[in-house]
Design a protein around this motif. Structure first.
Motif, PDB file in Angstrom:
ATOM      1  N   THR A  65      29.542  54.770  -2.153  1.00 23.90           N
ATOM      2  CA  THR A  65      30.996  54.387  -1.839  1.00 23.90           C
ATOM      3  C   THR A  65      31.456  53.470  -2.760  1.00 23.90           C
ATOM      4  OG1 THR A  65      30.918  55.064   0.326  1.00 23.90           O
ATOM      5  CG2 THR A  65      32.492  53.460  -0.071  1.00 23.90           C
ATOM      6  N   THR A  66      30.285  52.202  -3.108  1.00 19.13           N
ATOM      7  CA  THR A  66      30.661  51.512  -4.217  1.00 19.13           C
ATOM      8  C   THR A  66      30.885  52.172  -5.556  1.00 19.13           C
ATOM      9  OG1 THR A  66      29.361  49.680  -2.953  1.00 19.13           O
ATOM     10  CG2 THR A  66      29.954  49.303  -5.014  1.00 19.13           C
ATOM     11  N   ILE A  67      30.226  52.893  -5.699  1.00 16.37           N
ATOM     12  CA  ILE A  67      30.143  53.564  -6.996  1.00 16.37           C
ATOM     13  C   ILE A  67      31.632  54.420  -7.242  1.00 16.37           C
ATOM     14  CG2 ILE A  67      29.138  55.449  -8.693  1.00 16.37           C
ATOM     15  CD1 ILE A  67      26.420  54.571  -7.552  1.00 16.37           C
ATOM     16  N   SER A  68      32.030  54.941  -6.203  1.00 12.79           N
ATOM     17  CA  SER A  68      33.087  55.958  -6.402  1.00 12.79           C
ATOM     18  C   SER A  68      34.369  55.101  -6.442  1.00 12.79           C
ATOM     19  CB  SER A  68      33.214  56.638  -5.035  1.00 12.79           C
ATOM     20  OG  SER A  68      33.361  55.931  -3.769  1.00 12.79           O
ATOM     21  N   VAL A  90      34.285  63.177  -9.850  1.00 10.01           N
ATOM     22  CA  VAL A  90      33.963  64.659  -9.629  1.00 10.01           C
ATOM     23  C   VAL A  90      33.011  64.990 -10.682  1.00 10.01           C
ATOM     24  CG1 VAL A  90      35.051  66.772  -9.733  1.00 10.01           C
ATOM     25  CG2 VAL A  90      36.356  65.015  -8.616  1.00 10.01           C
ATOM     26  N   GLN A  91      33.415  64.775 -12.190  1.00  7.82           N
ATOM     27  CA  GLN A  91      32.107  65.168 -13.169  1.00  7.82           C
ATOM     28  C   GLN A  91      30.964  64.737 -13.009  1.00  7.82           C
ATOM     29  OE1 GLN A  91      33.360  64.001 -16.985  1.00  7.82           O
ATOM     30  NE2 GLN A  91      31.799  64.998 -17.884  1.00  7.82           N
ATOM     31  N   LEU A  92      30.643  63.310 -12.361  1.00  2.00           N
ATOM     32  CA  LEU A  92      29.554  62.836 -12.331  1.00  2.00           C
ATOM     33  C   LEU A  92      28.907  63.551 -10.963  1.00  2.00           C
ATOM     34  CD1 LEU A  92      27.423  60.457 -13.030  1.00  2.00           C
ATOM     35  CD2 LEU A  92      28.658  58.930 -11.422  1.00  2.00           C
ATOM     36  N   ASN A 125      29.389  66.540  -9.934  1.00  5.72           N
ATOM     37  CA  ASN A 125      29.198  67.774  -9.915  1.00  5.72           C
ATOM     38  C   ASN A 125      27.675  67.888 -11.054  1.00  5.72           C
ATOM     39  OD1 ASN A 125      31.260  68.706  -8.727  1.00  5.72           O
ATOM     40  ND2 ASN A 125      32.708  69.184 -10.631  1.00  5.72           N
ATOM     41  N   GLU A 126      27.657  67.212 -11.904  1.00  2.81           N
ATOM     42  CA  GLU A 126      26.617  66.917 -12.729  1.00  2.81           C
ATOM     43  C   GLU A 126      25.284  66.961 -11.803  1.00  2.81           C
ATOM     44  OE1 GLU A 126      28.535  65.254 -16.658  1.00  2.81           O
ATOM     45  OE2 GLU A 126      26.580  64.333 -15.989  1.00  2.81           O
ATOM     46  N   TYR A 127      25.446  65.826 -10.830  1.00  2.00           N
ATOM     47  CA  TYR A 127      24.153  65.506 -10.076  1.00  2.00           C
ATOM     48  C   TYR A 127      23.849  66.575  -9.185  1.00  2.00           C
ATOM     49  CZ  TYR A 127      21.945  63.628  -5.935  1.00  2.00           C
ATOM     50  OH  TYR A 127      21.402  63.217  -4.813  1.00  2.00           O
ATOM     51  N   LEU A 128      24.967  67.282  -8.336  1.00  2.00           N
ATOM     52  CA  LEU A 128      24.648  68.249  -7.699  1.00  2.00           C
ATOM     53  C   LEU A 128      24.163  69.391  -8.027  1.00  2.00           C
ATOM     54  CD1 LEU A 128      27.720  67.706  -5.091  1.00  2.00           C
ATOM     55  CD2 LEU A 128      25.570  67.024  -4.735  1.00  2.00           C
ATOM     56  N   TYR A 176      26.614  70.649   1.441  1.00  2.00           N
ATOM     57  CA  TYR A 176      26.684  69.592   0.886  1.00  2.00           C
ATOM     58  C   TYR A 176      27.670  68.661   1.858  1.00  2.00           C
ATOM     59  CZ  TYR A 176      25.725  71.866  -3.567  1.00  2.00           C
ATOM     60  OH  TYR A 176      25.074  72.494  -4.733  1.00  2.00           O
ATOM     61  N   GLU A 177      27.382  67.381   1.734  1.00  2.00           N
ATOM     62  CA  GLU A 177      28.658  66.720   2.357  1.00  2.00           C
ATOM     63  C   GLU A 177      28.822  65.331   1.371  1.00  2.00           C
ATOM     64  OE1 GLU A 177      27.001  65.460   6.334  1.00  2.00           O
ATOM     65  OE2 GLU A 177      27.273  67.440   7.103  1.00  2.00           O
ATOM     66  N   GLY A 178      29.872  65.591   0.712  1.00  2.00           N
ATOM     67  CA  GLY A 178      30.040  64.563  -0.178  1.00  2.00           C
ATOM     68  C   GLY A 178      28.831  64.657  -1.180  1.00  2.00           C
TER      69      GLY A 178
END
Length: 716
Positions: free
Chosen positions: A469-472, A481-483, A485-488, A505-507
């Motif tokens: 949450t803090t990062i977002s 979204v890009q970050l 997507n890369e992670y997931l 996926y949940e967030g």
């Protein structure tokens, strides 16, 4: 797709199949496929044999069992026996006498040796054998730099240009030592037979290269002298051994690229006339007429197994070497040579087969295609066999049949891919929502697409990004979204790698199931391997993000194994293939519990039991998770047994376990000592820090007398 385009694709696939077969049979697995091809050659050789009268043009004087019985052991025979045989054959008018025997000096009867040498010299038509061998340093037999001392080599060897001579087999030692006998001979020839990679003699090296001198094989030498050959030249490009007399080309012998001639076998054992050594030695009392040897080539050799001159040939495992020489001589005199299709022509043949198959199979129905391919294969074998029988022309069988098989396979793989396009579209679309394994299961068992499920043991994995949450809040929506997507993407690929089912996926959170819908291996181990690889991959991604000045993500994982309901949950119009049950809920609670102990991966007792000794864990606590009354042992997953751990980490775990044991006994000071030792090795060890704080707290605030060591999780 137009008719022309489809035809060209089919023909192209067939030619590609031919190229693939060519590369495999010539380079990748040459020895293997040559062995199988040679077996087809052997089969054709045996089928070619015909019943025929014994060949009398070449006569074999055989040191056989009968001679061994009548005259005593061969090793004890006086040398005069051989002198008498040579003298008799010479007086009988033999055209040439080939001695396929390796003679050593007889140190006990030198007079008989001298008589033998004199007899051979006076006969003037005797050819003796020389033998080449490898150097053997263990037995003090080094590489010889020249022929044996006293050997009149210049009388017997041939020369060719270096580029031609280098093609022939190179030898290291000439083991023939009775040089007086060799010098008395009209000619010498080697008697080395070198089998193919399977040990079978199919061809003879017409020349062998020793000390840059070329020595012919025994039978070839007899043949060249009969024709008056005075020089030879090997045409490497056309693979022909050319024979000359006074600069006039007499003939060419087809060979392979190394000057080996394929032997055209005339028949099985004793196709040539055999006469016992004893009968020739006792010709007068045996009433053996000398006339039968007149103008004949006579070879003296042995069929006795004990004299070690039996060879493995295409049609017999133990065949006398002397009769191999007879077959060589007969092939040469009759110019009845076997020719093998060269490599260039063979490739063109494979390409033609592939082209024709591709042209036809790309449009025909499967049943016809199978029948056509099988019939083509049978017809091909029949035709090339007939050609071999009639023309002595060896055309390969194995690689063309492989070309038929590979062409058929490639074309039908291509047809399946293109003609099943609609099914593939459905599969790829559905796979966006569930894993490929679920799609395969549903396609194979459509009845599973309904409400309900089944109860089975599985392993669930829950992962979540710490502080997301803090990062977002620090990123723009597009960057977030890009970050994410890369992670997931990377994490999901790892789940699929270990046959996991991506549940949802949940967030930033991932839920995966192992052991459903199809169990492949130990699902608890697969989940643990997935979790460890996810953490390793995320660590590598953090290094990249750090260089890019992007936020660095950290992840916590919870894993649990147990019975759960697996199936399609939802309504008739919309449902999810998922899992439910207490074991699932416990796995979900373990993920946030990592925060308590400063760990990254926490697993339950069920997972530890199921995975067994394939994983390395350390006990963390007797934990009562939120929403449960019964405590359970929870563990930190630290590695896989197959990969092991560093010595420092193993020491930390050992110290931690000792500290935990004292902690449960309320021995706070001892526990603190062990936890401090662990932190001295690994200063950021979360579990040790956690328990150090607890011990210090309990020293100041002792727990109640009924304290059982259970820690209750109060937050999710």
């Amino acid at each position: 797709m137009t008719w022309l385009k489809k035809t060209l694709i089919g023909a192209g696939l067939g030619v590609f199949a031919a190229l693939l077969v060519w590369l495999i049979t010539r380079y990748t697995a040459h020895d293997l496929f040559y062995t199988y091809e040679a077996k087809t050659y052997d089969w054709r050789i045996k089928k070619k044999f015909e019943k025929r009268p014994t060949i009398d043009d070449i006569i074999i004087v055989d040191i056989d069992e009968r001679a061994n019985q009548k005259l005593g052991k061969y090793s004890q025979w006086p040398r005069k026996y051989h002198a008498q045989i040579v003298d008799f054959l010479h007086r009988a008018g033999a055209m040439a006498i080939g001695l396929d025997i390796l003679y050593d000096r007889d140190i006990w009867q030198p007079d008989q040796d001298r008589e033998f040498v004199r007899t051979v010299r006076e006969a003037g038509n005797v050819y003796t054998a020389i033998y080449f061998a490898k150097a053997d340093s263990d037995n003090w037999l080094p590489v010889m730099k020249s022929e044996p001392e006293g050997f009149e080599a210049e009388r017997f060897y041939y020369t060719m240009p270096l580029e031609n001579a280098s093609r022939f087999r190179k030898e290291e030692r000439m083991e023939s030592r009775f040089v007086e006998l060799l010098n008395a001979s009209r000619g010498v020839g080697h008697v080395n037979f070198n089998g193919d990679i399977d040990g079978i003699v199919r061809r003879i090296h017409l020349f062998t290269n020793f000390n840059h001198h070329l020595y012919p094989t025994l039978g070839f030498k007899i043949f060249m002298d009969a024709l008056g050959v005075d020089s030879v030249l090997f045409d490497v490009r056309n693979q022909v051994m050319n024979l000359y007399r006074e600069n006039e080309r007499l003939m060419g012998i087809p060979t392979d690229e190394y000057g080996n001639m394929y032997i055209n076998w005339e028949g099985p054992f004793k196709t040539f006339r055999y006469i016992s050594f004893y009968d020739v030695l006792k010709a007068e009392e045996r009433n053996l007429p000398p006339e039968i040897f007149k103008n004949k080539i006579v070879l003296l050799g042995t069929s006795l197994a004990g004299l070690y001159d039996l060879r493995n040939v295409p049609f017999q495992r133990a065949f006398p070497g002397v009769e191999i020489h007879a077959n060589i001589i007969y092939t040469l005199f009759n110019q009845n040579f076997i020719t093998k299709m060269n490599e260039h022509s063979t490739f063109l043949l494979l390409a033609l087969i592939g082209f024709v198959l591709g042209f036809i199979l790309i449009r025909t129905k499967p049943l016809f295609s199978v029948a056509f391919s099988v019939v083509l294969g049978f017809l091909y074998v029949i035709v090339v066999t007939i050609i071999f029988f009639e023309q002595n022309y060896w055309i390969e069988i194995i690689s063309p049949l492989m070309t038929i098989l590979v062409s058929f396979s490639l074309i039908y793989v291509y047809r399946y891919i293109t003609e099943e396009k609609d099914k593939r579209f459905i599969r790829s679309t559905f796979s966006h929502f569930v894993t490929k394994s679920v799609v395969d299961e549903l396609l194979a068992n459509p009845e599973k697409i309904k409400l309900g499920g089944e109860k089975k043991e599985c392993t669930v994995l829950f992962s979540d990004v710490a502080g997301f949450t803090t990062i977002s809040e620090q990123l723009e929506p597009e960057e977030l979204v890009q970050l994410l997507n890369e992670y997931l993407t990377e994490m999901t690929n790892i789940v699929f790698k270990y046959d996991g089912m991506l549940d949802k996926y949940e967030g930033d959170a991932i839920m995966a199931v192992f052991g459903a819908p199809i169990e492949r291996g130990n699902h608890a181990y697969q989940a643990c391997a997935t979790a460890l690889e996810m953490q390793e991959k995320l660590s590598a991604m953090r290094e990249v993000w750090k260089r890019q000045n992007r936020p660095e993500l950290y992840m916590r994982i919870g894993i649990n194994t147990g019975p759960m309901v697996v199936g399609n949950m939802g309504s008739e119009s919309r449902f999810d293939y998922t899992v439910m049950g207490d074991a699932v809920n416990l796995g979900a609670r373990l993920e946030p519990a990592n925060k308590i102990y400063g760990t990254n991966i926490m697993i339950g007792e069920g997972t530890v039991k199921k995975a067994g000794d394939t994983i390395i864990v350390r006990p963390l606590d007797l934990l009562r998770v939120k929403g449960k009354t019964e405590p359970i042992w929870v563990y930190e997953l630290v590695g896989l047994s197959e990969k092991g751990l560093s010595d420092d980490m193993l020491r930390v775990i050992d110290l931690f376990k000792k500290g935990l044991n004292h902690y449960l006994k309320r021995d706070w000071d001892s526990a603190i000592n062990y936890f401090m030792q662990a932190l001295a090795i690994r200063e950021n060890d979360g579990p040790s820090q956690c328990y150090l704080e607890r011990c210090n707290f309990f020293k100041e605030n002792p727990p109640a007398d009924d304290w059982d060591g259970v820690y209750t999780q109060t937050t999710k």
